[in-house]
Design an enzyme around this catalytic site. Structure first.
Site, PDB file in Angstrom:
ATOM      1  N   TYR A 143      -2.936  -0.604   3.379  1.00 26.04           N
ATOM      2  CA  TYR A 143      -2.157  -0.052   2.429  1.00 26.04           C
ATOM      3  C   TYR A 143      -0.854  -0.516   2.589  1.00 26.04           C
ATOM      4  O   TYR A 143      -0.575  -0.483   3.804  1.00 26.04           O
ATOM      5  CB  TYR A 143      -1.916   1.754   2.680  1.00 26.04           C
ATOM      6  CG  TYR A 143      -1.201   2.355   1.667  1.00 26.04           C
ATOM      7  CD1 TYR A 143      -1.681   2.397   0.233  1.00 26.04           C
ATOM      8  CD2 TYR A 143      -0.189   3.089   2.279  1.00 26.04           C
ATOM      9  CE1 TYR A 143      -0.824   3.054  -0.611  1.00 26.04           C
ATOM     10  CE2 TYR A 143       0.508   3.891   1.398  1.00 26.04           C
ATOM     11  CZ  TYR A 143       0.348   3.925  -0.144  1.00 26.04           C
ATOM     12  OH  TYR A 143       1.057   4.445  -0.802  1.00 26.04           O
ATOM     13  N   ASP A 238       3.312  -6.567   7.469  1.00 26.82           N
ATOM     14  CA  ASP A 238       3.789  -5.073   6.895  1.00 26.82           C
ATOM     15  C   ASP A 238       3.737  -4.549   8.255  1.00 26.82           C
ATOM     16  O   ASP A 238       2.828  -3.867   8.736  1.00 26.82           O
ATOM     17  CB  ASP A 238       2.979  -4.651   5.674  1.00 26.82           C
ATOM     18  CG  ASP A 238       3.399  -3.104   5.404  1.00 26.82           C
ATOM     19  OD1 ASP A 238       4.120  -2.644   6.028  1.00 26.82           O
ATOM     20  OD2 ASP A 238       2.856  -2.562   4.368  1.00 26.82           O
ATOM     21  N   LYS A 266       9.725   3.697   8.082  1.00 22.98           N
ATOM     22  CA  LYS A 266       9.572   4.902   9.017  1.00 22.98           C
ATOM     23  C   LYS A 266      10.385   5.196  10.403  1.00 22.98           C
ATOM     24  O   LYS A 266      11.410   5.427  10.023  1.00 22.98           O
ATOM     25  CB  LYS A 266       8.074   4.799   9.592  1.00 22.98           C
ATOM     26  CG  LYS A 266       7.042   4.821   8.461  1.00 22.98           C
ATOM     27  CD  LYS A 266       5.615   5.273   8.602  1.00 22.98           C
ATOM     28  CE  LYS A 266       4.591   4.832   7.538  1.00 22.98           C
ATOM     29  NZ  LYS A 266       4.219   6.298   6.811  1.00 22.98           N
TER      30      LYS A 266
HETATM   31  N1  PLP Z   1       2.990  -0.137   4.271  1.00 22.18           N
HETATM   32  C1  PLP Z   1       2.517   0.749   5.217  1.00 22.18           C
HETATM   33  C2  PLP Z   1       1.704  -0.013   6.164  1.00 22.18           C
HETATM   34  C3  PLP Z   1       2.513   1.929   5.127  1.00 22.18           C
HETATM   35  O1  PLP Z   1       1.551   2.726   6.119  1.00 22.18           O
HETATM   36  C4  PLP Z   1       3.077   2.775   4.185  1.00 22.18           C
HETATM   37  C5  PLP Z   1       3.091   4.190   4.103  1.00 22.18           C
HETATM   38  O2  PLP Z   1       2.463   4.932   4.778  1.00 22.18           O
HETATM   39  C6  PLP Z   1       3.602   2.094   3.139  1.00 22.18           C
HETATM   40  C7  PLP Z   1       3.596   0.472   3.180  1.00 22.18           C
HETATM   41  C8  PLP Z   1       4.577   2.526   2.047  1.00 22.18           C
HETATM   42  O3  PLP Z   1       5.614   3.308   2.443  1.00 22.18           O
HETATM   43  P1  PLP Z   1       6.220   4.487   1.873  1.00 22.18           P
HETATM   44  O4  PLP Z   1       5.280   5.605   1.869  1.00 22.18           O
HETATM   45  O5  PLP Z   1       7.607   4.722   2.673  1.00 22.18           O
HETATM   46  O6  PLP Z   1       6.505   3.990   0.390  1.00 22.18           O
END
Ligand code: PLP
Length: 436
Positions: A143, A238, A266
């Site tokens: 994700y 990511d 985060k």
């Molecule tokens: N990328 C990863 C690996 C994530 O775990 C998340 C959210 O949990 C995101 C992107 C998206 O981040 P946000 O919820 O701050 O938009």
């Protein structure tokens, strides 16, 4: 009699779609109703009915120091009295950019944004601009936020056209995303032969956190890097979960590998909205105002978030931190596995450092398909039993559980007692192990 969380959820459902501002909070994956939390301290959260829980969701992994860390709190108090937003550059942004570039040698320049989704969206735009190509290769179950081209699912066969994973996403948007299974080198080879020269970027969670925790098999990340070297595409890690969690330099330091572009979020915002994307100077300098690729944000580099992030990174920049997190993780893993084997509960526990998932399956979980063999009914029962025992887990089988520095040895022991009791109940109900 309904408790206050239930009453508030009832009201919320009339005002907010599904009663929540982000879907997984609604507890749909575990039955029951969400708890409304009013405060947190250290590893604990307290709901509006005054019940305390040891927290393993930890703001979905953002709170590596725990709730209300005193240094972060003090910094925040000193910061907000000076103003919360200026829409101008601030000194803190430069300091945070410096801290991030020092932690991640692959990041020569970095831009701050507000959410992970925004970081990913911007990194993809940049990769497309840099390579002059359209296609993105992603992995099933990873994700990357709710950006349209990444909110897609595989078509009917390997490497058939991807399909929108949500109404509102056009087929045209989905068609430029190639999806293959995580940890699957064969599919990667097929993708290379079929689309190699069209791929702008390979985006991956270096350790999967969003189908539950799934570490990369040996050399998988290295093979991705080779794929990118050969095809001329960019490797995007990511690291929104893994950055500053697996080690101070994230998965890249942990696995000794460099990405072309990295997304962070985060932890680097210290519990406030902040995310970032960065990489080599020649790529990053394509961004406006230096270059032609547009990207902007009213709240980007928000002065309050920046100070929370800086304070957090100061605490984390201590070699003992990651050793301590590993020890806590090890203790939990050992205890959970012991209870599972005592009650003969089928468990595959995936853990790396301070992130883990308990899958209720006999299979080794290496990708979304094997993760999907987990018995979600057992997870749901386990989740609710743990809640009764004062332990709050991330409310879905397919999410990570996050240990923080604030989880004490005593709280880890209490957690293991909760696991033991919950597994015992499940074994009795399902007539497993001693209850056969
Ligand atoms: N990328 C990863 C690996 C994530 O775990 C998340 C959210 O949990 C995101 C992107 C998206 O981040 P946000 O919820 O701050 O938009």
């Amino acid at each position: 009699m309904a408790n206050q969380s239930e009453e508030l959820f009832q009201k919320a459902q009339n005002l907010i779609p599904g009663g929540v501002n982000s879907p997984v909070r609604a507890f749909k994956a575990v039955g029951g109703k969400p708890l409304f939390i009013k405060q947190g301290q250290g590893s604990k959260i307290v709901d509006i009915d005054d019940r305390a829980y040891i927290d393993y969701c930890m703001g979905w992994g953002a709170l590596l120091l725990g709730h209300c860390h005193p240094f972060v709190q003090d910094t925040l108090k000193k910061t907000i009295v000076k103003g919360t937003l200026f829409g101008t550059p601030t000194q803190g942004e430069v300091e945070l950019a410096e801290a991030i570039t020092q932690a991640f040698p692959s990041i020569e320049k970095v831009r701050l944004v507000s959410t992970g989704t925004e970081a990913v969206m911007s990194a993809i735009r940049l990769a497309r601009a840099y390579t002059g190509r359209d296609k993105i290769l992603k992995f099933d179950g990873c994700y990357h936020g709710h950006y349209d081209p990444l909110l897609v699912k595989s078509g009917s066969g390997v490497l058939t056209l991807s399909l929108p994973n949500s109404p509102g996403i056009t087929k045209d948007t989905a068609k430029d995303t190639i999806i293959i299974p995580y940890n699957d080198i064969n599919s990667l080879e097929i993708a290379k032969a079929k689309f190699g020269k069209e791929v702008a970027a390979v985006i991956v969670e270096p350790v999967m956190g969003n189908a539950g925790v799934i570490p990369p098999e040996e050399n998988f990340l290295q093979i991705l890097k080779e794929f990118c070297n050969i095809t001329g595409s960019l490797l995007i890690f990511d690291e929104i979960i893994t950055g500053f969690r697996l080690s101070y330099g994230g998965a890249q330091e942990y696995f000794n590998i460099k990405a072309d572009l990295t997304t962070l979020g985060k932890i680097c915002g210290g519990g406030l909205p902040l995310a970032a994307f960065g990489g080599r100077k020649e790529i990053m300098d394509l961004l406006a105002p230096e270059g032609p690729v547009y990207q902007a944000g009213t709240f980007s580099g928000n002065p309050v978030s920046v100070q929370a992030g800086l304070a957090t990174l100061k605490v984390l920049k201590n070699s003992q931190v990651y050793k301590e997190l590993e020890e806590k993780g090890e203790a939990l893993e050992k205890g959970i596995k012991e209870s599972a084997s005592k009650y003969e509960i089928p468990v595959c526990l995936n853990r790396i450092g301070s992130m883990f998932t308990i899958f209720f399956t006999k299979e080794k979980v290496i990708d979304l398909k094997s993760a999907s063999t987990s018995n979600t009914k057992i997870f749901s029962r386990f989740f609710n039993l743990m809640l009764e025992n004062g332990i709050y887990l991330s409310p879905s089988q397919f999410e990570g559980q996050f240990i923080s520095l604030s989880h004490s040895t005593k709280e880890i022991e209490e957690t293991l007692e909760g696991v033991e009791k919950s597994f015992k109940t499940i074994a009795r109900e399902l007539e497993l192990g001693p209850y056969k």
